[in-house]
Scaffold this active site. Structure first.
Site, PDB file in Angstrom:
ATOM      1  N   SER A   1      33.377  41.114  36.299  1.00 23.91           N
ATOM      2  CA  SER A   1      32.701  40.288  37.317  1.00 23.91           C
ATOM      3  C   SER A   1      31.219  40.604  37.386  1.00 23.91           C
ATOM      4  O   SER A   1      30.807  41.751  37.141  1.00 23.91           O
ATOM      5  CB  SER A   1      33.323  40.537  38.691  1.00 23.91           C
ATOM      6  OG  SER A   1      32.622  39.821  39.684  1.00 23.91           O
TER       7      SER A   1
ATOM      8  N   TYR B   1      35.241  47.205  45.135  1.00 21.25           N
ATOM      9  CA  TYR B   1      35.356  46.151  44.103  1.00 21.25           C
ATOM     10  C   TYR B   1      34.203  46.243  43.107  1.00 21.25           C
ATOM     11  O   TYR B   1      34.409  46.197  41.894  1.00 21.25           O
ATOM     12  CB  TYR B   1      35.394  44.775  44.767  1.00 21.25           C
ATOM     13  CG  TYR B   1      35.634  43.640  43.798  1.00 21.25           C
ATOM     14  CD1 TYR B   1      36.874  43.480  43.172  1.00 21.25           C
ATOM     15  CD2 TYR B   1      34.632  42.718  43.498  1.00 21.25           C
ATOM     16  CE1 TYR B   1      37.105  42.440  42.273  1.00 21.25           C
ATOM     17  CE2 TYR B   1      34.859  41.672  42.603  1.00 21.25           C
ATOM     18  CZ  TYR B   1      36.086  41.528  41.996  1.00 21.25           C
ATOM     19  OH  TYR B   1      36.307  40.499  41.110  1.00 21.25           O
TER      20      TYR B   1
HETATM   21  N1  LIG Z   1      37.955  34.001  41.328  1.00 24.70           N
HETATM   22  C1  LIG Z   1      36.717  34.439  41.150  1.00 24.70           C
HETATM   23  O1  LIG Z   1      35.735  33.854  41.661  1.00 24.70           O
HETATM   24  C2  LIG Z   1      36.479  35.659  40.278  1.00 24.70           C
HETATM   25  C3  LIG Z   1      35.153  35.980  39.986  1.00 24.70           C
HETATM   26  C4  LIG Z   1      34.901  37.084  39.193  1.00 24.70           C
HETATM   27  C5  LIG Z   1      35.949  37.831  38.703  1.00 24.70           C
HETATM   28  N2  LIG Z   1      37.240  37.494  39.019  1.00 24.70           N
HETATM   29  C6  LIG Z   1      38.317  38.321  38.439  1.00 24.70           C
HETATM   30  O2  LIG Z   1      39.162  37.481  37.690  1.00 24.70           O
HETATM   31  C7  LIG Z   1      40.451  38.109  37.563  1.00 24.70           C
HETATM   32  C8  LIG Z   1      41.539  37.065  37.842  1.00 24.70           C
HETATM   33  O3  LIG Z   1      41.490  36.718  39.203  1.00 24.70           O
HETATM   34  P1  LIG Z   1      41.739  35.242  39.752  1.00 24.70           P
HETATM   35  O4  LIG Z   1      40.482  34.822  40.404  1.00 24.70           O
HETATM   36  O5  LIG Z   1      42.303  34.404  38.688  1.00 24.70           O
HETATM   37  O6  LIG Z   1      42.757  35.518  40.953  1.00 24.70           O
HETATM   38  P2  LIG Z   1      44.339  35.600  41.110  1.00 24.70           P
HETATM   39  O7  LIG Z   1      44.942  34.265  41.040  1.00 24.70           O
HETATM   40  O8  LIG Z   1      44.511  36.387  42.367  1.00 24.70           O
HETATM   41  O9  LIG Z   1      44.852  36.438  39.860  1.00 24.70           O
HETATM   42  C9  LIG Z   1      44.994  37.828  39.895  1.00 24.70           C
HETATM   43  C10 LIG Z   1      46.096  38.233  38.935  1.00 24.70           C
HETATM   44  O10 LIG Z   1      46.165  39.663  38.972  1.00 24.70           O
HETATM   45  C11 LIG Z   1      47.525  40.027  38.954  1.00 24.70           C
HETATM   46  N3  LIG Z   1      47.703  41.363  39.521  1.00 24.70           N
HETATM   47  C12 LIG Z   1      47.192  41.853  40.672  1.00 24.70           C
HETATM   48  N4  LIG Z   1      47.667  43.093  40.883  1.00 24.70           N
HETATM   49  C13 LIG Z   1      48.495  43.389  39.831  1.00 24.70           C
HETATM   50  C14 LIG Z   1      49.305  44.497  39.495  1.00 24.70           C
HETATM   51  N5  LIG Z   1      49.353  45.596  40.262  1.00 24.70           N
HETATM   52  N6  LIG Z   1      50.040  44.430  38.357  1.00 24.70           N
HETATM   53  C15 LIG Z   1      49.997  43.330  37.565  1.00 24.70           C
HETATM   54  N7  LIG Z   1      49.225  42.268  37.820  1.00 24.70           N
HETATM   55  C16 LIG Z   1      48.508  42.291  38.969  1.00 24.70           C
HETATM   56  C17 LIG Z   1      48.215  38.949  39.785  1.00 24.70           C
HETATM   57  O11 LIG Z   1      49.590  38.884  39.427  1.00 24.70           O
HETATM   58  P3  LIG Z   1      50.806  39.416  40.352  1.00 24.70           P
HETATM   59  O12 LIG Z   1      50.362  39.322  41.776  1.00 24.70           O
HETATM   60  O13 LIG Z   1      51.927  38.521  39.987  1.00 24.70           O
HETATM   61  O14 LIG Z   1      51.015  40.824  39.903  1.00 24.70           O
HETATM   62  C18 LIG Z   1      47.466  37.701  39.320  1.00 24.70           C
HETATM   63  O15 LIG Z   1      48.106  37.145  38.198  1.00 24.70           O
HETATM   64  C19 LIG Z   1      40.429  39.284  38.540  1.00 24.70           C
HETATM   65  O16 LIG Z   1      40.199  40.470  37.838  1.00 24.70           O
HETATM   66  C20 LIG Z   1      39.244  38.980  39.445  1.00 24.70           C
HETATM   67  O17 LIG Z   1      38.690  40.156  39.983  1.00 24.70           O
HETATM   68  C21 LIG Z   1      37.532  36.428  39.803  1.00 24.70           C
END
Ligand SMILES: NC(=O)c1ccc[n+]([C@@H]2O[C@H](COP(=O)([O-])OP(=O)(O)OC[C@H]3O[C@@H](n4cnc5c(N)ncnc54)[C@H](OP(=O)(O)O)[C@@H]3O)[C@@H](O)[C@H]2O)c1
Length: 264
Positions: A156, A169
């Site tokens: 990020s 974070y």
């Molecule tokens: N959305 C944004 O604006 C943004 C911006 C910058 C970076 N990011 C990063 O992008 C990545 C994906 O996030 P997203 O935005 O797509 O949100 P999301 O829909 O909340 O996806 C997060 C994923 O992480 C998995 N996860 C969380 N804890 C886990 C654990 N203990 N074991 C296995 N899997 C786990 C969840 O699966 P389960 O709950 O099924 O385990 C889910 O599939 C993250 O690293 C986030 O920090 C997001």
């Protein structure tokens, strides 16, 4: 040309992987991971979907199969570090090998002012850093041995600076980005691509609480840009979309005494 006896064949540049055939997506139950899984499956790859929520993983797998693709599912918590080698090897074996690993699992908490919550900070370090190390290290070893493969990690822009609104974070994403850079510097010489993705705002559960999301994009658009970067190969950090690179550059250069006054 083959390497002389007693030396290791070392490539100076990573190739551009034109097609992925077998992929693992860790964090495939929702958000960007789910979309990346669907899109890489639509390109013809068999995809292993990893995450804790089995029903959500099965729903993504069903959508992939309904569209004519191939998917397998593994319910796994990335903080069960001792299970990672077994799950990684079982999935790779079932797919007949591996050429793409995407680490999209992430935990994010934004504590209120004056709240210090060790449990939340620990979870972010465990999922965003140690889980990422556990999974990408397995892929790194396999890809170094096979002299090829692509590792994508979703970090990020938040990791560019220590922010007062989200200390845990930002620390976790800085560490993840540094890990990915170190991995790239270690194994790109073996023809392995290591791509760090730094998205801006993406419309997922992670950003649902935010009132303002400048330049927000859908998870599907993010997945398309991420896979494009993965196909390009040899990429360093990739900002998604690209104009966030300029924002990150500015953020990096704001002097500390000013940065601490900003509500970031
Ligand atoms: N959305 C944004 O604006 C943004 C911006 C910058 C970076 N990011 C990063 O992008 C990545 C994906 O996030 P997203 O935005 O797509 O949100 P999301 O829909 O909340 O996806 C997060 C994923 O992480 C998995 N996860 C969380 N804890 C886990 C654990 N203990 N074991 C296995 N899997 C786990 C969840 O699966 P389960 O709950 O099924 O385990 C889910 O599939 C993250 O690293 C986030 O920090 C997001």
């Amino acid at each position: 040309m083959s390497a002389p006896a007693g030396t290791t064949a070392v490539r100076t540049q990573s190739p551009s992987p034109s097609k992925f055939e077998r992929a693992i997506v860790v964090g495939a139950s929702s958000g960007m991971g789910a979309e990346i899984a669907k899109q890489v499956a639509a390109e013809g790859a068999v995809v292993a979907l990893v995450g804790r929520r089995k029903p959500e993983l099965e729903a993504v797998a069903s959508a992939i199969r309904a569209a004519g693709g191939k998917a397998i599912v593994a319910a796994h918590d990335v903080t069960a570090y001792e299970d990672v080698p077994r799950v990684f090897e079982a999935l790779s074996r079932e797919m007949g090998g591996l050429d793409l690993l995407v680490y999209s699992s992430g935990a994010q908490y934004n504590p209120e002012e004056s709240v210090y919550d060790f449990a939340q900070d620990r979870e972010m370090i465990e999922v965003n850093v140690i889980g990422a190390i556990a999974w990408t290290q397995m892929a790194a070893a396999a890809f170094e041995a096979q002299r090829g493969g692509t590792i994508v990690g979703i970090s990020s822009i938040a990791g560019e600076r220590g922010r007062r609104t989200m200390p845990g974070y930002t620390t976790s994403k800085a560490a993840m980005s540094t890990w990915m850079e170190a991995l790239r510097n270690r194994i790109s010489r073996y023809g392995v691509n290591v791509v760090t993705i730094k998205p801006g705002f993406v419309d997922t559960a992670k950003t649902a609480h935010l009132a303002k999301k400048p330049m927000v994009i859908s998870p599907a658009t993010a997945a398309t840009l991420i896979l494009k970067a993965a196909h390009k190969g040899g990429s360093p950090s990739v900002f998604v979309p690209g104009q966030w690179g300029l924002v990150a550059l500015i953020i990096r250069h704001i002097p500390s005494f000013l940065f601490r006054k900003l509500n970031l």
